[in-house]
Design a protein around this motif. Structure first.
Motif, mmCIF file in Angstrom:
data_model
loop_
_atom_site.group_PDB
_atom_site.id
_atom_site.type_symbol
_atom_site.label_atom_id
_atom_site.label_comp_id
_atom_site.label_asym_id
_atom_site.label_seq_id
_atom_site.Cartn_x
_atom_site.Cartn_y
_atom_site.Cartn_z
ATOM 1 N N GLY A 262 4.416 -3.170 3.277
ATOM 2 C CA GLY A 262 3.982 -2.172 4.232
ATOM 3 C C GLY A 262 3.480 -0.901 3.592
ATOM 4 O O GLY A 262 3.511 -0.732 2.359
ATOM 5 N N THR A 263 3.024 -0.007 4.452
ATOM 6 C CA THR A 263 2.559 1.308 4.039
ATOM 7 C C THR A 263 3.238 2.352 4.916
ATOM 8 O O THR A 263 3.742 2.052 6.000
ATOM 9 N N ILE A 264 3.245 3.587 4.437
ATOM 10 C CA ILE A 264 3.704 4.705 5.238
ATOM 11 C C ILE A 264 3.070 5.964 4.666
ATOM 12 O O ILE A 264 2.608 5.975 3.519
ATOM 13 N N SER A 265 3.023 7.012 5.469
ATOM 14 C CA SER A 265 2.529 8.323 5.043
ATOM 15 C C SER A 265 1.037 8.295 4.744
ATOM 16 O O SER A 265 0.556 8.917 3.787
ATOM 17 N N ASN A 266 0.269 7.599 5.579
ATOM 18 C CA ASN A 266 -1.181 7.563 5.397
ATOM 19 C C ASN A 266 -1.799 8.935 5.693
ATOM 20 O O ASN A 266 -1.423 9.610 6.652
ATOM 21 N N LEU B 37 -14.444 8.887 2.199
ATOM 22 C CA LEU B 37 -13.102 9.011 2.747
ATOM 23 C C LEU B 37 -12.126 8.282 1.830
ATOM 24 O O LEU B 37 -12.383 7.150 1.402
ATOM 25 N N VAL B 38 -11.000 8.931 1.561
ATOM 26 C CA VAL B 38 -9.926 8.311 0.781
ATOM 27 C C VAL B 38 -8.643 8.423 1.586
ATOM 28 O O VAL B 38 -8.242 9.523 1.979
ATOM 29 N N ASP B 39 -8.024 7.276 1.852
ATOM 30 C CA ASP B 39 -6.734 7.228 2.543
ATOM 31 C C ASP B 39 -5.656 6.967 1.507
ATOM 32 O O ASP B 39 -5.619 5.918 0.875
ATOM 33 N N GLY B 40 -4.764 7.940 1.330
ATOM 34 C CA GLY B 40 -3.655 7.781 0.406
ATOM 35 C C GLY B 40 -2.383 7.436 1.150
ATOM 36 O O GLY B 40 -2.169 7.891 2.279
ATOM 37 N N PHE B 41 -1.491 6.636 0.531
ATOM 38 C CA PHE B 41 -0.263 6.219 1.206
ATOM 39 C C PHE B 41 0.756 5.719 0.186
ATOM 40 O O PHE B 41 0.453 5.498 -0.988
#
Length: 526
Positions: free
Chosen positions: A268-272, A282-286
């Protein structure tokens, strides 16, 4: 809000030099309390707020988890946004915005209709028992956007909601529903639960039409799971969801939402969080966690879009492994008389899964450089989380070796540092704020906490530190699955001046509950 994460792996840490010549102390203004008495009466959330004697508690007048935004086109436009009246088991009565058009010298207060307490109804789509995870962003045309995770504590209903305050006005639109979910399980915060959303108005779009939102969505074992299958599930996934509007400045903005990255089963991911490079990338960090395959572990990662979110990279780009373990109170006390049995309070709610990103939009030598900061852990089993920073000069394709930037003395009674935020000012100076316990003393009965800022004038090669706020006793903060000042704090800039927004706990009154557990403070440094 939080999902269960798996702490795996280790990371090799590089250490940044401190106190370079020519990068002296910043001038830090005295912190200014911008909180207001709660506008929400007890029980305002209705039946779905889920008040349960002996099981949970609402901390009236507790403000937590602030975010701050300064307009990219007018430094006099400043907005803070925070949780008001935090619940011990998640969320709050509502979200309060403090909006300033005087550069932060005065604020007007309002609440988007993201919860029952804040004016949400079935008619306007904001009829939820609680709201959480506040975030704001100014569009270049002067519109202010906000976003919320809104949910019921007694049903499986939850949603990601956004609202807009048009330029020149002081009122919020009715909520835009970016994603609504419930599930057959009926379990609150169970499967099909959306979490930890953020919102970014595109600073490279002068029209103000392009606005992006991103979050994670927990699914186990499937979207249509029954209660028995959910209770016995061994599989889950927590993909990234993305929404955008391309007519955000119009009279009736429309939003399109979809999944853009799935890390796979039991991952999973969190804190996108999305940032925008000067060229529009665009850069999405997570934070990424994997429990399957040879690539299992915890990581800081990004995905990219070069077409304003129409398409995204298929594979995550790893910034660094992450071995954060979170913070604990070295001398736990009993702080929850409202909970049956008054169990000991051992956790400080900051387990290292939150990242923050910033872009250098200056005309200096590092224009376009992206920075990402996070917590990490080295070798002390009792907790010594470090504040790490990495940067990218190619739009997030490759990242530098991480460096430790917090200046917490290693010989402190407890050297834990947590909750970093990062920003770059108009001169290209990069700053990171964080909390630590360096001034805590063994046996004094309090958990002494301070808020700090480190800054680099050479692109992150060397760092200096200044004090922003505190000391305060963390024991006075709401105990919400741990002492809770928020999962994140706010940091932005007004030209060359950094402006921070952060939570400080109030002095003890000697009795429970403290009538004013926490407040939000803003200060400048430059």
């Amino acid at each position: 809000m939080r999902r269960l994460l798996f702490a795996l792996g280790a990371v090799a840490l590089a250490v940044a030099a401190a106190s370079p010549a020519g990068a002296g102390a910043l001038t830090v203004a005295a912190p200014n309390n911008i909180s207001i008495p709660t506008p929400f009466p007890p029980g305002c959330g209705g039946a779905t707020e889920g008040s349960s004697s002996g099981a949970n508690f609402n901390y009236t007048n507790a403000e937590t988890e602030p975010w701050m935004a300064v307009s990219p086109t007018n430094p006099n436009d400043v907005a803070g946004f925070w949780q008001q009246d935090r619940w011990s088991d998640g969320g709050s009565h509502g979200l309060v915005a403090g909006v300033s058009h005087t550069g932060g010298t005065s604020f007007a207060y309002s609440s988007p209709h993201f919860s029952n307490c804040a004016g949400g109804t079935a008619a306007n789509g904001g009829n939820f028992g609680r709201s959480s995870d506040p975030w704001v962003s100014w569009a270049p045309n002067g519109d202010l956007w906000s976003i919320s995770l809104s949910f019921d504590a007694t049903t499986a209903r939850n949603a990601v909601l956004a609202a807009r305050m048009r330029h020149g006005t002081s009122t919020w639109s009715e909520p835009f529903t970016l994603k609504f979910d419930e599930s057959r399980t009926g379990v609150p915060e169970g499967t099909n639960f959306n979490d930890k959303e953020s919102l970014t108005a595109d600073p490279t779009d002068p029209s103000g039409n392009l606005v992006y939102a991103v979050w994670d969505r927990f699914v186990s074992p499937s979207e249509n799971a029954t209660l028995p299958s959910f209770e016995h599930a061994h599989a889950f996934h927590q993909p990234v969801w993305f929404s955008r509007t391309t007519n955000g400045a119009g009279d009736n903005p429309t939003w399109e939402s979809r999944e853009i990255f799935d890390p796979g089963t039991k991952s999973g991911t969190i804190s996108n969080q999305i940032v925008v490079a000067p060229d529009g990338t665009l850069v999405d960090g997570f934070y990424l966690f994997r429990t399957q395959s040879s690539h299992a572990g915890n990581f800081v990662a990004v995905i990219r879009s070069t077409d304003k979110g129409v398409t995204w990279s298929k594979k995550a780009i790893t910034v660094a492994p992450d071995a954060a373990i979170g913070e604990t109170d070295p001398e736990p006390i009993h702080c929850r008389p409202f909970i049956t049995g008054n169990p000991p309070c051992t956790i400080v709610r900051s387990d290292g899964v939150i990242v923050d990103l910033a872009v250098d939009n200056s005309n200096g030598p590092h224009r376009g450089r992206m920075y990402i900061t996070w917590q990490d852990h080295q070798d002390n089993p009792n907790g010594d989380d470090l504040i790490m920073v990495s940067h990218s000069d190619d739009g997030g394709l490759t990242w530098s070796a991480p460096v430790k930037v917090n200046q917490t003395p290693s010989d402190a009674f407890t050297d834990q540092a947590f909750e970093p935020a990062v920003h770059v000012n108009s001169d290209g100076v990069v700053a990171v704020t964080y909390y630590d316990f360096r001034n805590d003393v063994s046996g004094d009965g309090v958990l002494t906490t301070d808020h700090w800022i480190v800054h680099s004038h050479d692109g992150g090669a060397t760092w200096s530190e200044d004090h922003l706020g505190g000391p305060f006793d963390m024991h006075q903060a709401p105990y919400a699955r741990g002492y809770f000042v928020g999962d994140y704090q706010g940091l932005d800039s007004q030209g060359s001046l950094f402006r921070a927004l952060f939570t400080l706990a109030s002095p003890s009154t000697g009795a429970f509950p403290n009538p004013n557990p926490t407040d939000e403070f803003t200060t400048t440094a430059g």
